[in-house]
Design a protein around this motif. Structure first.
Motif, PDB file in Angstrom:
ATOM      1  N   LYS A  11      -6.842  -1.342  -7.362  1.00 49.48           N
ATOM      2  CA  LYS A  11      -7.057  -2.398  -8.336  1.00 49.48           C
ATOM      3  C   LYS A  11      -7.947  -1.914  -9.485  1.00 49.48           C
ATOM      4  N   PRO A  13     -10.634  -3.612 -12.169  1.00 53.01           N
ATOM      5  CA  PRO A  13     -11.359  -4.852 -12.468  1.00 53.01           C
ATOM      6  C   PRO A  13     -10.896  -5.443 -13.792  1.00 53.01           C
ATOM      7  N   SER A  14     -10.713  -6.755 -13.812  1.00 49.27           N
ATOM      8  CA  SER A  14     -10.162  -7.416 -15.005  1.00 49.27           C
ATOM      9  C   SER A  14     -11.184  -7.579 -16.115  1.00 49.27           C
ATOM     10  N   ASP A  20     -11.338 -11.669 -10.637  1.00 50.01           N
ATOM     11  CA  ASP A  20     -11.176 -10.651  -9.601  1.00 50.01           C
ATOM     12  C   ASP A  20     -11.231 -11.256  -8.205  1.00 50.01           C
ATOM     13  N   GLY A  26      -8.753  -7.554  -8.795  1.00 46.54           N
ATOM     14  CA  GLY A  26      -8.409  -7.268 -10.181  1.00 46.54           C
ATOM     15  C   GLY A  26      -6.923  -7.063 -10.385  1.00 46.54           C
ATOM     16  N   TYR A  58     -17.080  -0.228 -17.151  1.00 46.50           N
ATOM     17  CA  TYR A  58     -16.414   0.692 -16.224  1.00 46.50           C
ATOM     18  C   TYR A  58     -16.082   2.049 -16.854  1.00 46.50           C
TER      19      TYR A  58
END
Length: 475
Positions: A11, A13-14, A20, A26, A58
């Motif tokens: 995934k 993260p959004s 999430d 995510g 990120y």
């Protein structure tokens, strides 16, 4: 809502608060995600937050390819959210490419393909080592195309290209009349489809989100309200939590020694919820303010939701009975949020409360009065909202106090708000005014106190410029 993490699918993260949790981690890493919805529902802001948070939180560079807005317009539109696109571009972490498409000049001739777009997009990705890509909006690429087979083929080829580049892509699309998108094709080749909706019911606007499809992953399937404010988009999963929270055994003072003495443990359990009911003028807000003062004296932050009085009015009124809350406000330990219930819908009030709790980390939350919420929702809707709120407060061991205006001294159970909430509260205190020989007498009754004994008779009290005081004689 409690979900089991699915570790089989990587995934990304959004970057959107709360999303999430709904998607259990995510967006699918290295795969395309379709964000669709009608005009004004927040698709572009949603996509831009995905990029900006990816960079700032990120360290994943991103490319934003726009087919409608120029780079300067995008920068201006998201600056109010605190997104500095120029700074990110100067650090070579963000590329914004505006592909101008003149609709009046579009004509489908020969074999239509997106080869030129692939070259342009591939160069932007490679130039900064992008991990995230946004295409906003996909319809602009196909204006004037009538050949659906070519359209389907090019969309599939576009998604395959993005997968081959190893980027997590967010693609926005306009809502169709009878399908999620105008062409009704994208959802068949997307790994994740999210629908945004902007609706107005009874003159109250609400934005909602739903995960329509997510290949290879569990996800929340309900509709979830979301808000757009100065810090971006926030989604709060608002389905009820399981009854698995801890129950502290330590006791806290209510803030009034007279009131504490009515409970066998000389106070209330920490993390419990207390409901105070009564008709107009029975001192509900005064009792709520004493509860806030007690938390301040314990050096614990308080979040006070006021639906009827402004912060200044509340502070002034409490000053008149010798209860000075101003030092608590000045110390940052008392945050008073005042608004009319009709400002937004029930779920939006819940979202705002979640957001403020996340920012302020209060140990005590007061809502005065919850009965105002009945003006923007039915009794069942208010109960549903308060169930979710109480679950959250108990899970975080937050001391909660709710006041509720009733209209009948003799049968408070007939009030729809009390009927919705009284069974949920751990403690219930009813206050009332009675006329006796032309004199108004105030009295208080502890209706219930879960887990401890309590005085079960009525107690008369008075409010003066020195505050709350029980009278000597019991009723």
């Amino acid at each position: 809502m409690t979900m089991v993490k699915n570790n089989s699918l990587p995934k990304t993260p959004s970057g959107v608060s709360g999303l999430d949790e709904i998607t259990t981690g995510g967006f699918p890493k290295g795969r395309p995600v379709l964000i669709c919805g009608s005009a004004g529902c927040g698709k572009t802001l949603f996509a831009m937050q995905f990029l900006v948070k990816g960079i700032t939180e990120y360290n994943e560079p991103g490319v934003f390819m726009s087919f409608e807005e120029s780079a300067s317009d995008l920068g201006k539109n998201v600056r109010s959210l605190g997104f500095d696109l120029e700074q990110l571009k100067s650090e070579n972490k963000l590329r914004i490419d505006h592909v101008h498409i003149e609709r009046s000049e579009i004509e489908e001739t020969g074999e239509y393909d997106l080869e030129g777009l692939f070259i342009r997009l591939g160069y932007a990705i490679d130039a900064i080592g992008a991990k995230r890509v946004v295409l906003d909006t996909i319809e602009s690429l196909f204006i004037g195309m009538d050949n659906l087979s070519i359209l389907r083929s090019e969309i599939r080829r576009l998604f395959r290209f993005l997968k081959d580049k190893g980027v997590t892509a967010v693609i926005t699309g306009e809502r169709g009349e009878n399908s999620l998108t105008r062409q009704g094709l994208e959802e068949y080749v997307s790994d994740c489809v999210i629908l945004l909706d902007f609706r107005v019911i009874d003159q109250i606007a609400t934005r909602r989100l739903r995960v329509v499809k997510y290949r290879g992953s569990t996800h929340g399937t309900n509709e979830y309200p979301f808000i757009i404010d100065e810090s971006g988009i926030s989604v709060i999963p608002v389905t009820s939590l399981k009854l698995d929270y801890e129950s502290p055994t330590d006791v806290i003072s209510y803030g009034l020694s007279d009131l504490d003495s009515l409970f066998t443990l000389n106070g209330l359990y920490r993390g419990s919820s207390t409901l105070i009911t009564g008709t107009a003028g029975t001192s509900k807000t005064i009792l709520a303010s004493y509860f806030a003062m007690a938390s301040y004296k314990r050096n614990e932050p308080v979040l006070y939701f006021s639906f009827e009085e402004s912060p200044e009015q509340l502070l002034r009124n409490m000053d008149s009975i010798g209860l000075n809350l101003r030092p608590a406000v000045e110390a940052g330990l008392l945050h008073i949020h005042a608004s009319r219930p009709s400002l937004q819908g029930l779920e939006m009030h819940l979202l705002l409360l979640h957001k403020l709790m996340s920012e302020l980390r209060p140990k005590t939350v007061i809502i005065d009065p919850i009965s105002s919420l009945i003006t923007i929702g039915s009794s069942s809707e208010v109960r549903g909202m308060l169930v979710r709120l109480m679950d959250t407060l108990k899970t975080n061991q937050i001391n909660a106090l709710f006041t509720s205006l009733t209209h009948n001294n003799d049968n408070v159970h007939s009030d729809p708000t009390v009927d919705a909430v009284s069974s949920l509260a751990d403690n219930w205190i009813n206050v009332r005014n009675e006329n006796r020989k032309g004199t108004r007498e105030r009295s208080l009754l502890v209706v219930k106190a879960r887990g401890m004994g309590h005085f079960n008779g009525k107690k008369e009290f008075a409010i003066s410029n020195k505050g709350f005081k029980f009278k000597e004689d019991n009723l």
